[in-house]
Design a protein around this motif. Structure first.
Motif, PDB file in Angstrom:
ATOM      1  N   GLU A  65       0.938  -1.206  -0.005  1.00 32.49           N
ATOM      2  CA  GLU A  65      -0.010  -0.002   0.062  1.00 32.49           C
ATOM      3  C   GLU A  65       0.883   1.070  -0.043  1.00 32.49           C
ATOM      4  N   ASN A  68       2.324   1.719  -3.730  1.00 32.59           N
ATOM      5  CA  ASN A  68       1.128   2.126  -4.417  1.00 32.59           C
ATOM      6  C   ASN A  68       0.927   3.825  -4.069  1.00 32.59           C
ATOM      7  N   MET A  69       1.005   4.242  -2.844  1.00 29.29           N
ATOM      8  CA  MET A  69       0.703   5.495  -2.537  1.00 29.29           C
ATOM      9  C   MET A  69       1.864   6.369  -2.917  1.00 29.29           C
ATOM     10  N   ARG A  70       3.251   5.747  -3.111  1.00 31.43           N
ATOM     11  CA  ARG A  70       4.158   6.778  -3.303  1.00 31.43           C
ATOM     12  C   ARG A  70       4.318   6.810  -4.893  1.00 31.43           C
ATOM     13  N   ARG A  72       1.585   6.775  -6.767  1.00 33.70           N
ATOM     14  CA  ARG A  72       0.313   7.591  -7.296  1.00 33.70           C
ATOM     15  C   ARG A  72       0.826   8.948  -7.020  1.00 33.70           C
ATOM     16  N   ALA A  73       1.517   9.248  -5.817  1.00 33.22           N
ATOM     17  CA  ALA A  73       1.921  10.654  -5.481  1.00 33.22           C
ATOM     18  C   ALA A  73       2.875  11.184  -6.658  1.00 33.22           C
TER      19      ALA A  73
END
Length: 197
Positions: A65, A68-70, A72-73
């Motif tokens: 997770e 994925n956040m990295r 997306r950012a």
């Protein structure tokens, strides 16, 4: 004074319990082994392995997770860099249009009388195009006779014109623009509707 109590027993009259949750690592339930059951090494190992597997699963999910956040950012940051100025860019396109119209409206007589003024307008238009280029804004300038492309052009009208084929551009009303790989504004064109003969 009595004997020291085993950590798994609350007092002498309670059933033995094994806690699977370590400090702050989870909320695993206590396993009730029942009255008089001896804690065997196999049961403890199995309980610890189950807890380890659950913690490993949680950790892997949290790492995935976070990755994925990295990503997306990072994608959002790149898009903001490339396309964040699209509203301002769109607002500047009428300035380009007006400068272009001013130059197109100048005839030979006005060029003689207002030469320096027209030269200033021309330099301003060039500088605007340079600024556009620095920010990834490129003009779409179709020529009369090019094939109409609905991805890049907007048909303002259709008319039958001799010596053309249906879908040929017969007039360019306004220059279009791309912002990197996205269409900022389509080129506005007139299109031939001459039937195939």
């Amino acid at each position: 004074m009595g004997e020291p109590k085993d950590e798994f027993y609350e007092d002498e009259h309670t059933e033995p319990k094994v806690s699977l949750a370590e400090d702050g690592l989870g909320d695993a339930p206590e396993v009730d082994l029942g009255e008089g059951v001896d804690l065997g090494a196999e049961a403890v190992i199995a309980a610890l392995e189950a807890e380890r597997d659950e913690i490993r699963d949680r950790m892997l999910r949290a790492l995935a997770e976070a990755e994925n956040m990295r990503k997306r950012a990072d994608r959002d940051r790149r898009e903001a860099e490339h396309y964040g100025g699209s509203k301002l860019s769109r607002d500047l396109l009428p300035v380009f249009d007006n400068l272009h119209r001013a130059l197109d409206a100048a005839d030979e007589a006005s060029k003689e009388t207002a030469g320096p003024l027209l030269e200033g307008v021309e330099l301003t238009l060039k500088e605007l195009l340079n600024v556009f280029g620095k920010h990834g804004i490129t003009p779409i300038q179709p020529e009369v006779g090019d094939k109409f492309d609905p991805q890049l052009h907007q048909a303002m009208f259709e008319a039958p014109v001799p010596n053309t084929k249906a879908g040929d551009i017969i007039q360019v009303a306004a220059t279009g623009f791309m912002l990197h790989d996205r269409l900022l504004r389509p080129a506005q064109v007139g299109v031939s509707s001459t039937p195939a003969g």
